[in-house]
Design an enzyme around this catalytic site. Structure first.
Site, PDB file in Angstrom:
ATOM      1  CE  LYS A   1      -0.290  -0.531   5.007  1.00  0.00           C
ATOM      2  NZ  LYS A   1      -1.074  -1.069   6.112  1.00  0.00           N
TER       3      LYS A   1
ATOM      4  CE1 TYR B   1      12.826  31.338   4.820  1.00  0.00           C
ATOM      5  CE2 TYR B   1      13.187  28.974   4.557  1.00  0.00           C
ATOM      6  CZ  TYR B   1      12.884  30.214   4.010  1.00  0.00           C
ATOM      7  OH  TYR B   1      12.642  30.334   2.677  1.00  0.00           O
TER       8      TYR B   1
HETATM    9  C1  LIG Z   1      -0.246  -2.059   6.737  1.00  0.00           C
HETATM   10  C2  LIG Z   1      -0.789  -3.363   7.148  1.00  0.00           C
HETATM   11  C3  LIG Z   1       0.044  -4.483   7.310  1.00  0.00           C
HETATM   12  C4  LIG Z   1       1.551  -4.394   7.220  1.00  0.00           C
HETATM   13  O1  LIG Z   1       2.068  -3.834   8.413  1.00  0.00           O
HETATM   14  P1  LIG Z   1       3.632  -3.693   8.682  1.00  0.00           P
HETATM   15  O2  LIG Z   1       3.711  -3.210  10.080  1.00  0.00           O
HETATM   16  O3  LIG Z   1       4.129  -2.672   7.704  1.00  0.00           O
HETATM   17  O4  LIG Z   1       4.233  -5.021   8.461  1.00  0.00           O
HETATM   18  C5  LIG Z   1      -0.556  -5.702   7.578  1.00  0.00           C
HETATM   19  N1  LIG Z   1      -1.887  -5.821   7.721  1.00  0.00           N
HETATM   20  C6  LIG Z   1      -2.714  -4.753   7.610  1.00  0.00           C
HETATM   21  C7  LIG Z   1      -4.178  -4.946   7.802  1.00  0.00           C
HETATM   22  C8  LIG Z   1      -2.194  -3.492   7.338  1.00  0.00           C
HETATM   23  O5  LIG Z   1      -3.026  -2.453   7.255  1.00  0.00           O
END
Ligand SMILES: *Cc1c(COP(=O)(O)O)cnc(C)c1O
Length: 356
Positions: free
Chosen positions: A35, A252
């Site tokens: 994702k 800044y």
């Molecule tokens: C993002 C996500 C993962 C992966 O999590 P990590 O901590 O990056 O390994 C797994 N399951 C779900 C439902 C997620 O939303």
């Protein structure tokens, strides 16, 4: 390209980290979580490199459709599921699997005119209290779904697995096991931290995200401790070297003043590229194998570093994180987590993929 900030993505490291997942969870199938543009690494290149995974997972339907549009044929799961009947129709047409985390989504599936055409993963809330049906409701909702899906599986998500000393993970595991006891279907619970620290959470499918990209999800463990290799190295050019007199302010707000006459370097990367604006002074930047501490405020396109004792030339390449400088260290300096830095790399950064 010398004057562009660059994210160099080592696909061999990504595949190595996937092999580490297989080593920790030898009996589980792997759903690689890609994702948010593959945690900022470029989702298509990442998807194409993960041919040894069994499935891909994204958060939203639009992310799954983009993968299908690009010709990715692997199984894909949408972790937030379908939001309406259109989404569900697209999922079915594009052979995309969906999470069902709410009664309204169960009803969507039930109301779809065809039966037995979608693969669903019923999400049970085992204690995170974000998404998922209650443990009490799970058996009945599973029963309803079984009547109208092609295949049903179950999953839940861990809230505290990053802390190997926190037994909330085992409470969640117990609640999950009880809730799905009478449901026939594959099970999934572990994220990266579960893969690495909680073997009893592996079940049929593990869902690693962060560890694939070579960062440690565990409190008190570095990526190196876990044999994970950073996939992204973020670099930028040294675009100026300035002499600053003792007492003069830099950047800044003039929040930082030179303690003595000194040389400072200006590196061509800033918060507009995804380098965190709130990182602490003193956070290291690697230049020619040496650590140059960050000074003054981070600007949109530039940062400044202390070049005291460092041999530097304009055009030299500075490393912000990655090889020899774990992203977790920079995250700690910015009071955040590696996830946000990786996901936050901006679109104007140049991406280079090393396939070897
Ligand atoms: C993002 C996500 C993962 C992966 O999590 P990590 O901590 O990056 O390994 C797994 N399951 C779900 C439902 C997620 O939303």
């Amino acid at each position: 390209m010398a004057y562009l900030p660059t994210a160099t993505i080592k696909l061999a490291a990504l595949r190595h980290n996937l092999a580490v997942v297989h080593r920790y969870a030898p009996d589980a199938k792997v759903m690689a979580v890609i994702k948010a543009n593959g945690y900022g690494h470029g989702v298509l290149e990442v998807a194409r490199a993960l041919t040894d995974a069994d499935m891909l997972a994204v958060a939203r339907m639009s992310e799954a459709v983009a993968l299908r549009d690009a010709g990715i044929a692997m199984p894909i799961l949408v972790l937030e599921g379908a939001s309406d009947a259109d989404d569900l129709r697209v999922a079915i047409e594009r052979n995309i699997e969906i999470v069902v985390h709410h009664l309204s989504q169960v009803e969507l599936v039930e109301q779809y005119p065809e039966c037995g055409v979608i693969d669903c993963w019923l999400k049970v809330d085992s204690g995170m209290h974000r998404l998922g049906v209650t443990t009490d409701a799970a058996p009945e909702l599973a029963h309803r779904l079984e009547a109208c899906v092609r295949r049903l599986a179950v999953l839940s998500h861990l809230a505290n697995a990053d802390d190997p000393a926190d037994d909330y993970t085992l409470q969640q595991r117990r609640r999950f096991v009880e809730a799905v006891e009478h449901i026939d279907g594959e099970r999934s619970l572990a994220n990266s931290a579960g893969v690495l620290a909680w073997p009893t959470t592996h079940f049929d499918w593990v869902r690693p995200g962060l560890m694939l990209y070579g960062a440690s999800p565990l409190v008190g463990k570095t990526a190196e401790d876990l044999d994970l290799q950073p996939v992204m190295t973020l670099t930028a050019p040294l675009i100026a070297i300035q002499s600053v007199a003792a007492g003069e302010p830099v950047g800044y707000g003039g929040t930082w003043r030179a303690p003595h006459d000194m040389a400072i370097g200006v590196v061509g990367i800033g918060y507009g590229d995804g380098y965190p604006r709130h990182v602490r002074e003193g956070t290291p930047v690697l230049l020619n194998g040496q650590k140059a501490p960050l000074i003054a405020r981070v600007s949109m396109d530039m940062i400044t570093i202390d070049l005291t004792g460092i041999d530097a030339t304009i055009g030299d390449t500075a490393t912000l994180w990655g090889d020899a400088l774990p992203v977790e260290q920079i995250a700690a300096g910015a009071d955040t987590i590696a996830y946000t830095l990786l996901c936050g790399v901006a679109g104007r950064v140049n991406y280079v993929y090393e396939h070897g």
